[in-house]
Design an enzyme around this catalytic site. Structure first.
Site: not given
Length: 162
Positions: A113-115, A118
Site C-alpha cells: 500500500a501507499k498513502g 492530497e
C-alpha cells in the site's frame, strides 16, 4: 545502502466537464473522472471515497475559496459567514463522479500500500481551467476561478474582439 528507488510518489490524472454561464461567469463542474496510482488498495471502496473527497475539496478551492486580507494583513474573511465554501449544489452529482484506481504496489509498503489523498487534488484545478477554456475560450491561470473572474475574462475577450 540499497541502490533501489521505490515508487513512493503517486500519479494522478483528472478530466472534467463544466458548464459556464457566459452572462454571470458561473462555472459548474458537471462531470469529473479522477484516476490515481494508489499502491495496493487494501480497501478499494475506502480508496474510492478518498478520491471522491479529494476531488470535491479541490473543486472548492479551485472555484470558490479565497483568503482575503485587509490593509493590516489580517484575514478579512476568517469566518463561515464571509468565507465562500462550496455547497452540495456546487458539486457534480454522485453519478457524475468517477473514481478510478490504478494500483502500483509499493514493494516496501505495508501489503504494497501507499498513502494517498492530497495528490488527488493536484490535477483538478488545471483540468477545470482547461475545461473553461474549451467552453468559452478564456484562460484563468490563478485560483480561485470565481464567477466574477470568469465573467471579467469573458468581457475582456469580447472587448478585444471588437
Amino acid at each position: 545502502l540499497s541502490k533501489r528507488v521505490w515508487n513512493w510518489f503517486q500519479y494522478s490524472a483528472c478530466a472534467v466537464e463544466v458548464a459556464v454561464n457566459e452572462e454571470t461567469g458561473q462555472v459548474k463542474v458537471t462531470k469529473i473522472a479522477s484516476s490515481a496510482d494508489t499502491g495496493n488498495p487494501i480497501n478499494p471502496k475506502l480508496v474510492e471515497t478518498q478520491i471522491e473527497g479529494g476531488v470535491h475539496m479541490a473543486i472548492g478551492f479551485t472555484t470558490n475559496e479565497e483568503h482575503l486580507y485587509d490593509k493590516h494583513g489580517a484575514m478579512a474573511n476568517a469566518n463561515f459567514s464571509d468565507y465562500r465554501l462550496p455547497t452540495i449544489e456546487d458539486m457534480p452529482t454522485v453519478d457524475n463522479v468517477l473514481p478510478l484506481i490504478h494500483p502500483d504496489p509499493l514493494p516496501d509498503g505495508p501489503y504494497g500500500a501507499k498513502g494517498m489523498a492530497e495528490s488527488i487534488t493536484i490535477p483538478v484545478g488545471p483540468a477545470i481551467e482547461e475545461a473553461i477554456y474549451q467552453a468559452v475560450g478564456v484562460r484563468l491561470n490563478y485560483y480561485p476561478m470565481t464567477a466574477e473572474r470568469v465573467l471579467q475574462a469573458i468581457k475582456e475577450k469580447k472587448e478585444a474582439a471588437k
